[in-house]
Design a protein around this motif. Structure first.
Motif, PDB file in Angstrom:
ATOM      1  N   ILE A  58      65.211  13.297 -42.024  1.00 48.98           N
ATOM      2  CA  ILE A  58      64.702  12.492 -43.174  1.00 48.98           C
ATOM      3  C   ILE A  58      63.297  13.409 -43.640  1.00 48.98           C
ATOM      4  N   ASN A  59      62.322  13.688 -42.710  1.00 50.45           N
ATOM      5  CA  ASN A  59      61.113  14.174 -43.285  1.00 50.45           C
ATOM      6  C   ASN A  59      60.517  15.008 -42.058  1.00 50.45           C
ATOM      7  N   ILE A  60      59.594  15.895 -42.357  1.00 51.30           N
ATOM      8  CA  ILE A  60      58.861  16.863 -41.439  1.00 51.30           C
ATOM      9  C   ILE A  60      57.309  16.455 -41.775  1.00 51.30           C
ATOM     10  N   SER A  61      56.547  16.379 -40.679  1.00 49.82           N
ATOM     11  CA  SER A  61      55.237  16.006 -40.924  1.00 49.82           C
ATOM     12  C   SER A  61      54.313  16.569 -39.751  1.00 49.82           C
ATOM     13  N   ASN A  62      53.088  16.708 -40.282  1.00 49.19           N
ATOM     14  CA  ASN A  62      51.996  17.200 -39.244  1.00 49.19           C
ATOM     15  C   ASN A  62      51.283  15.773 -39.009  1.00 49.19           C
ATOM     16  N   ASN A  63      51.336  15.615 -37.734  1.00 55.01           N
ATOM     17  CA  ASN A  63      50.637  14.373 -37.335  1.00 55.01           C
ATOM     18  C   ASN A  63      49.258  14.739 -36.432  1.00 55.01           C
ATOM     19  N   GLY A  64      48.755  15.817 -36.761  1.00 50.61           N
ATOM     20  CA  GLY A  64      47.582  16.315 -36.059  1.00 50.61           C
ATOM     21  C   GLY A  64      47.599  16.591 -34.571  1.00 50.61           C
ATOM     22  N   HIS A  65      48.809  16.355 -34.079  1.00 53.11           N
ATOM     23  CA  HIS A  65      49.136  16.991 -32.785  1.00 53.11           C
ATOM     24  C   HIS A  65      50.311  17.981 -32.634  1.00 53.11           C
ATOM     25  N   SER A  66      51.185  17.918 -33.807  1.00 55.99           N
ATOM     26  CA  SER A  66      52.284  18.707 -33.635  1.00 55.99           C
ATOM     27  C   SER A  66      52.884  18.629 -34.946  1.00 55.99           C
ATOM     28  N   VAL A  67      54.057  19.383 -35.130  1.00 52.09           N
ATOM     29  CA  VAL A  67      54.852  19.174 -36.305  1.00 52.09           C
ATOM     30  C   VAL A  67      56.352  18.645 -36.009  1.00 52.09           C
ATOM     31  N   VAL A  68      56.437  17.364 -36.386  1.00 50.08           N
ATOM     32  CA  VAL A  68      57.544  16.417 -36.290  1.00 50.08           C
ATOM     33  C   VAL A  68      58.707  16.267 -37.162  1.00 50.08           C
ATOM     34  N   MET A 229      49.764  28.646 -37.933  1.00 50.86           N
ATOM     35  CA  MET A 229      49.239  28.615 -39.175  1.00 50.86           C
ATOM     36  C   MET A 229      48.624  27.237 -39.647  1.00 50.86           C
ATOM     37  N   LEU A 230      49.541  26.202 -38.723  1.00 52.01           N
ATOM     38  CA  LEU A 230      49.185  24.667 -38.955  1.00 52.01           C
ATOM     39  C   LEU A 230      48.148  24.580 -38.552  1.00 52.01           C
ATOM     40  N   LEU A 231      47.266  23.166 -38.955  1.00 52.12           N
ATOM     41  CA  LEU A 231      45.769  22.840 -38.713  1.00 52.12           C
ATOM     42  C   LEU A 231      45.977  21.617 -37.897  1.00 52.12           C
ATOM     43  N   PHE A 232      45.284  21.319 -36.968  1.00 50.72           N
ATOM     44  CA  PHE A 232      44.899  19.997 -36.440  1.00 50.72           C
ATOM     45  C   PHE A 232      44.158  19.184 -37.368  1.00 50.72           C
ATOM     46  N   THR A 233      43.472  19.678 -38.099  1.00 52.26           N
ATOM     47  CA  THR A 233      42.476  18.857 -39.056  1.00 52.26           C
ATOM     48  C   THR A 233      43.097  18.577 -40.290  1.00 52.26           C
ATOM     49  N   GLU A 234      42.447  17.605 -40.988  1.00 49.68           N
ATOM     50  CA  GLU A 234      43.060  17.174 -42.469  1.00 49.68           C
ATOM     51  C   GLU A 234      42.528  18.028 -43.727  1.00 49.68           C
ATOM     52  N   GLU A 235      42.938  17.950 -44.772  1.00 54.21           N
ATOM     53  CA  GLU A 235      42.974  18.893 -45.785  1.00 54.21           C
ATOM     54  C   GLU A 235      41.264  18.642 -46.114  1.00 54.21           C
ATOM     55  N   ASP A 236      40.782  17.511 -46.059  1.00 57.64           N
ATOM     56  CA  ASP A 236      39.343  17.291 -46.608  1.00 57.64           C
ATOM     57  C   ASP A 236      38.228  17.908 -45.413  1.00 57.64           C
ATOM     58  N   ASP A 237      39.008  18.157 -44.248  1.00 56.96           N
ATOM     59  CA  ASP A 237      37.955  18.222 -43.209  1.00 56.96           C
ATOM     60  C   ASP A 237      37.218  19.965 -43.200  1.00 56.96           C
ATOM     61  N   ASP A 238      35.959  19.839 -43.410  1.00 56.93           N
ATOM     62  CA  ASP A 238      35.490  21.189 -43.467  1.00 56.93           C
ATOM     63  C   ASP A 238      35.496  22.340 -42.471  1.00 56.93           C
ATOM     64  N   GLN A 239      35.924  21.716 -41.086  1.00 57.91           N
ATOM     65  CA  GLN A 239      36.182  22.663 -40.243  1.00 57.91           C
ATOM     66  C   GLN A 239      37.575  22.779 -39.794  1.00 57.91           C
ATOM     67  N   LYS A 240      38.390  23.951 -39.968  1.00 61.41           N
ATOM     68  CA  LYS A 240      39.629  24.269 -39.877  1.00 61.41           C
ATOM     69  C   LYS A 240      40.062  24.606 -38.563  1.00 61.41           C
ATOM     70  N   MET A 241      40.584  23.809 -37.857  1.00 64.13           N
ATOM     71  CA  MET A 241      41.036  23.922 -36.528  1.00 64.13           C
ATOM     72  C   MET A 241      42.567  24.362 -36.540  1.00 64.13           C
ATOM     73  N   ARG A 242      42.635  25.527 -36.094  1.00 62.55           N
ATOM     74  CA  ARG A 242      44.100  26.075 -35.737  1.00 62.55           C
ATOM     75  C   ARG A 242      44.714  25.351 -34.872  1.00 62.55           C
ATOM     76  N   MET A 243      46.052  24.753 -35.230  1.00 66.27           N
ATOM     77  CA  MET A 243      46.668  24.034 -34.338  1.00 66.27           C
ATOM     78  C   MET A 243      47.770  24.977 -33.351  1.00 66.27           C
ATOM     79  N   GLU A 244      47.217  25.267 -32.003  1.00 69.42           N
ATOM     80  CA  GLU A 244      47.655  26.247 -31.062  1.00 69.42           C
ATOM     81  C   GLU A 244      47.311  25.383 -29.774  1.00 69.42           C
ATOM     82  N   ASN A 245      47.947  26.065 -28.455  1.00 78.76           N
ATOM     83  CA  ASN A 245      47.707  25.341 -27.275  1.00 78.76           C
ATOM     84  C   ASN A 245      47.818  23.842 -27.118  1.00 78.76           C
TER      85      ASN A 245
END
Ligand SMILES: NS(=O)(=O)c1cc(F)ccc1F
Ligand SMILES: [Zn+2]
Length: 262
Positions: A58-68, A229-245
């Motif tokens: 159906i879809n692909i999403s970023n839930n802040g922990h992984s890509v689903v 290159m995915l991020l743990f953080t939301e678009e309007d979050d000023d700290q950009k946390m790279r999604m890794e580990n």
């Protein structure tokens, strides 16, 4: 009051999850380190069979922990069966866990060795339970098929996923992802290890029959880099946390038996 905040950082990472999720110290937690020559070879453990009908993604999403990648689980079109399972389990979603550049990343390890990443295909027992939610808290409610990813050649089909990751860069982003058949992510051999465990992220429910394929799939360093290159953080979050580990380390085996298909 929003649900408990948890993550993979120093303050909110795996070593602190027990505070809000005491089952983190339970007797059937995942992942684990798999020691092949301690696994018991079970002659009556048959082959697993996946029957993934491609038109259910159906879809692909970023839930802040992984890509689903989510699937339509309103019927038995896409199921896994056989092996340790008493009946077919319905595919609900798949997602990944991965490391930083060059080290670690998988959740399960084999003789202490980690892989670059681990793919989890999550299925639920729709024969015994009415909803995924109900199944997710039952001891035989879920079956997760784990596939190791190691770096090597480009994976021709993983491109279908890595090419759209830019669309779900931020936590909370989602986009259409139809017609994807996860059969294309399976290795050639379906030989596996199986044991009783849990979800590897909060709420850590002890409801998973784990089926871990022995043969990894190969993906290129470049493709893995796209996940980072995915991020743990939301678009309007000023700290950009790279999604890794975004992986939980192996947990105590607590006397459990790991069985091996032939
Ligand atoms: N990493 S996992 O396959 O154990 C897992 C699957 C879910 F559906 C929800 C939470 C999880 F932690
Ligand atoms: Zn997972």
């Amino acid at each position: 009051m929003t649900g408990h905040h948890w993550g993979y950082g120093k303050e909110d990472g795996p070593s602190s999850w027990y505070k809000n999720y005491p089952v983190a110290e339970g007797n059937r937690q995942s992942p684990i380190d798999i020691v092949p020559n301690e696994a018991s070879h079970d002659r009556d453990l048959g082959p697993i069979m996946t029957n993934y009908d491609h038109c259910t993604s159906i879809n692909i999403s970023n839930n802040g922990h992984s890509v689903v990648v989510e699937f339509n689980d309103s019927d038995d079109r896409s199921v896994i069966k056989g092996g340790p399972l008493d009946n077919p389990y319905r595919l609900k979603q798949f997602h990944f866990h991965w490391g930083g550049k060059g080290h670690g990343g998988s959740e399960h390890t084999v003789s202490g060795e980690g892989f670059a990443s681990e793919l989890h295909l999550v299925h639920w027992n729709a024969v015994k339970y009415k909803t995924y939610g109900e199944a997710s808290t039952a001891p035989d409610g879920l079956a997760v098929l784990g596939i190791f990813l190691e770096t090597g050649d480009d994976h021709r089909w993983l491109h279908m996923i890595t090419d759209v990751l830019y669309m779900v860069k931020y936590k909370g982003s989602i986009t259409d992802f139809k017609g994807f058949n996860p059969n294309c992510l399976l290795p050639s051999s379906l030989h596996y290890w199986t044991y009783l465990g849990s979800l590897t992220t909060p709420p850590l429910h002890e409801s998973v029959i784990w089926i871990i394929l022995k043969e990894p799939i190969e993906v290129s360093e470049k493709q893995l880099g796209m996940f980072r290159m995915l991020l743990f953080t939301e678009e309007d979050d000023d700290q950009k946390m790279r999604m890794e580990n975004n992986f939980r380390p192996p947990q105590p085996i607590k006397g459990r038996r790991v069985r091996s298909s032939n």
